[in-house]
Design a protein around this motif. Structure first.
Motif, PDB file in Angstrom:
ATOM      1  N   ARG A  54     -59.340  21.635 -22.451  1.00  0.00           N
ATOM      2  CA  ARG A  54     -58.029  22.204 -22.786  1.00  0.00           C
ATOM      3  C   ARG A  54     -58.199  23.571 -23.424  1.00  0.00           C
ATOM      4  NH1 ARG A  54     -53.918  17.538 -25.003  1.00  0.00           N
ATOM      5  NH2 ARG A  54     -54.156  16.129 -23.256  1.00  0.00           N
TER       6      ARG A  54
ATOM      7  N   GLN B  47     -59.603  11.564 -17.895  1.00  0.00           N
ATOM      8  CA  GLN B  47     -58.533  12.548 -17.999  1.00  0.00           C
ATOM      9  C   GLN B  47     -58.046  12.921 -16.607  1.00  0.00           C
ATOM     10  OE1 GLN B  47     -61.006  15.429 -20.217  1.00  0.00           O
ATOM     11  NE2 GLN B  47     -59.159  15.720 -21.412  1.00  0.00           N
ATOM     12  N   SER B  48     -56.800  13.310 -16.519  1.00  0.00           N
ATOM     13  CA  SER B  48     -56.275  13.858 -15.281  1.00  0.00           C
ATOM     14  C   SER B  48     -56.568  15.356 -15.236  1.00  0.00           C
ATOM     15  CB  SER B  48     -54.768  13.613 -15.186  1.00  0.00           C
ATOM     16  OG  SER B  48     -54.496  12.233 -15.124  1.00  0.00           O
ATOM     17  N   THR B  49     -56.751  15.861 -14.044  1.00  0.00           N
ATOM     18  CA  THR B  49     -57.002  17.286 -13.864  1.00  0.00           C
ATOM     19  C   THR B  49     -55.705  17.998 -13.506  1.00  0.00           C
ATOM     20  OG1 THR B  49     -59.263  16.879 -13.109  1.00  0.00           O
ATOM     21  CG2 THR B  49     -58.295  19.015 -12.561  1.00  0.00           C
ATOM     22  N   VAL B  50     -55.433  19.058 -14.233  1.00  0.00           N
ATOM     23  CA  VAL B  50     -54.298  19.931 -13.943  1.00  0.00           C
ATOM     24  C   VAL B  50     -54.858  21.307 -13.602  1.00  0.00           C
ATOM     25  CG1 VAL B  50     -52.217  21.036 -14.848  1.00  0.00           C
ATOM     26  CG2 VAL B  50     -52.744  18.667 -15.479  1.00  0.00           C
TER      27      VAL B  50
ATOM     28  N   SER C 295     -51.156  19.082  -9.855  1.00  0.00           N
ATOM     29  CA  SER C 295     -51.962  17.908 -10.155  1.00  0.00           C
ATOM     30  C   SER C 295     -51.571  16.765  -9.230  1.00  0.00           C
ATOM     31  CB  SER C 295     -51.755  17.484 -11.618  1.00  0.00           C
ATOM     32  OG  SER C 295     -52.567  16.371 -11.974  1.00  0.00           O
TER      33      SER C 295
ATOM     34  N   ASP D 249     -51.275  13.966 -10.905  1.00  0.00           N
ATOM     35  CA  ASP D 249     -50.705  13.167 -11.990  1.00  0.00           C
ATOM     36  C   ASP D 249     -49.466  13.875 -12.527  1.00  0.00           C
ATOM     37  OD1 ASP D 249     -50.019  11.961 -14.425  1.00  0.00           O
ATOM     38  OD2 ASP D 249     -52.096  11.562 -14.983  1.00  0.00           O
TER      39      ASP D 249
ATOM     40  N   ALA E 271     -49.345  14.124 -16.571  1.00  0.00           N
ATOM     41  CA  ALA E 271     -50.237  15.156 -17.089  1.00  0.00           C
ATOM     42  C   ALA E 271     -49.693  16.551 -16.805  1.00  0.00           C
ATOM     43  CB  ALA E 271     -51.628  15.001 -16.463  1.00  0.00           C
TER      44      ALA E 271
ATOM     45  N   LYS F   5     -50.997  11.447 -20.337  1.00  0.00           N
ATOM     46  CA  LYS F   5     -50.820  12.730 -21.020  1.00  0.00           C
ATOM     47  C   LYS F   5     -52.159  13.364 -21.393  1.00  0.00           C
ATOM     48  CE  LYS F   5     -47.973  11.624 -24.355  1.00  0.00           C
ATOM     49  NZ  LYS F   5     -47.071  11.868 -25.497  1.00  0.00           N
ATOM     50  N   GLU F   6     -53.243  12.650 -21.173  1.00  0.00           N
ATOM     51  CA  GLU F   6     -54.570  13.217 -21.410  1.00  0.00           C
ATOM     52  C   GLU F   6     -55.005  13.963 -20.161  1.00  0.00           C
ATOM     53  OE1 GLU F   6     -55.934  13.322 -24.250  1.00  0.00           O
ATOM     54  OE2 GLU F   6     -54.447  12.024 -25.198  1.00  0.00           O
ATOM     55  N   TYR F   7     -55.258  15.239 -20.306  1.00  0.00           N
ATOM     56  CA  TYR F   7     -55.563  16.060 -19.142  1.00  0.00           C
ATOM     57  C   TYR F   7     -56.564  17.145 -19.479  1.00  0.00           C
ATOM     58  CZ  TYR F   7     -52.505  19.495 -21.340  1.00  0.00           C
ATOM     59  OH  TYR F   7     -51.939  20.376 -22.237  1.00  0.00           O
ATOM     60  N   LYS F   8     -57.133  17.711 -18.454  1.00  0.00           N
ATOM     61  CA  LYS F   8     -57.946  18.913 -18.589  1.00  0.00           C
ATOM     62  C   LYS F   8     -57.361  19.969 -17.663  1.00  0.00           C
ATOM     63  CE  LYS F   8     -61.382  17.337 -15.190  1.00  0.00           C
ATOM     64  NZ  LYS F   8     -62.818  17.105 -14.945  1.00  0.00           N
TER      65      LYS F   8
END
Length: 340
Positions: free
Chosen positions: A8, A47-50, A280, A282, A285, A332-335
């Motif tokens: 992040r 984590q989900s990737t954005v 994404s 997700d 995210a 809501k956890e993402y990178k």
């Protein structure tokens, strides 16, 4: 894992720093987040990737679609807002043309519940033509042919999701949303675009009234349950995600960041600068990343995030994202991965 710990920071933190938009508040939040991410990495929670680009161009829209790595196939629906006549902040055909052409997509929409020219199919199609969308693709007002019921997993409020019947004709969905404020929902991103946006007019009534009625007549007398409305949006968005499975991807364009939605015929002028395009697989995210980017802007003359934040907070807009995570639509956890 250093990659997870600093994702992040390398994403939204560095982006905001480079653009002189970061506040002490967001610096502290990012550092706390980094610590939390490190703890999460130890427990193996993914984590989900954005993906993100600063450039808001037709070329960047195609580039970020490709970065997601989920190729559209078959008959492709591209869900946008066609924009209420009189408004001017909707995603323009010139911006989305390259992506729509690349996937040989059909622009899809449903009729509105609030009246106006887009409340019936004939006038809605005229509005879409006036806004130039027929110049780049076919346009399908999906509930012009009726509506179908999709099952919902979260039956707290709504027991089914009424969507445009023609949704069943598509193999793949690109949820192409304009991230901005909204007079009722507080904010509008991919979650709103996939719930209220894909619901038929009657389905919109059902979501707005948190399951009280699925008929337009009298619906506006039963819209007092704000959190119920927001939770119904999350449930409806999840039903569409379940319908398509892996045949769906999500894009938020963060330009023209007005406090008002593209459904407004006289929207307030944006008071923030454009931020970029994010994408994404997700939706939770993705909308969360956009929300944090809005909060992370340092208010200055010509770039004031405070009106949009007030709109979001006064309508409890973040609750849609929170509830979508709670019911399992995403995380809501993402990178953030910059593609510039």
């Amino acid at each position: 894992n250093n990659a997870m710990t600093y994702t992040r920071i390398v994403g939204s933190f560095i982006y905001l720093c480079n653009n002189n938009q970061i506040t002490i508040h967001i610096m502290i939040k990012q550092l706390i987040t980094a610590i939390a991410i490190a703890a999460i990495s130890c427990t193996g929670v993914a984590q989900s990737t954005v993906y993100m680009t600063r450039d808001i161009t037709p070329e960047s829209l195609v580039k970020i679609y490709e970065a997601v790595g989920r190729k559209a196939h078959g008959k492709v629906a591209v869900k946008i807002s066609t924009g209420e006549p009189g408004g001017h902040n909707y995603l323009k055909p010139e911006l989305i043309n390259g992506l729509v052409q690349k996937v040989n997509g059909t622009i899809v929409e449903c009729n509105t519940a609030y009246g106006g020219r887009r409340s019936n199919t004939e006038e809605h199609l005229k509005a879409a033509r006036e806004h130039g969308f027929f110049d780049i693709a076919d346009v399908d007002i999906m509930d012009g042919a009726g509506e179908i019921k999709l099952p919902v997993r979260d039956t707290t409020h709504i027991k089914y999701n009424l969507v445009g019947a023609n949704l069943a004709n598509y193999d793949f969905l690109i949820n192409l949303a304009h991230f901005k404020g909204h007079a009722m929902a507080g904010l509008g991103g991919v979650l709103k675009n996939q719930s209220i946006g894909i619901a038929s007019a009657n389905g919109k009534a059902y979501i707005h009234t948190a399951g009280y009625t699925d008929k337009l007549k009298g619906m506006w007398s039963h819209t007092g349950d704000q959190d119920g409305f927001l939770e119904s949006m999350a449930a409806a968005a999840q039903s569409v995600a379940d319908h398509f499975g892996d045949n769906i991807l999500y894009i938020d364009v963060m330009n023209n960041l007005s406090v008002d939605c593209d459904c407004d015929s006289h929207p307030h002028d944006p008071e923030m600068k454009d931020i970029g395009i994010l994408a994404s697989t997700d939706p939770v995210a993705l909308d969360e990343a956009c929300l944090e980017l809005v909060y992370g802007v340092k208010p200055t003359e010509g770039n004031d995030n405070r009106p949009l934040i007030e709109r979001i907070q006064s309508r409890h807009g973040n609750h849609t994202i929170d509830h979508a995570e709670k019911i399992g639509l995403g995380s809501k956890e993402y990178k953030i991965v910059m593609i510039d």
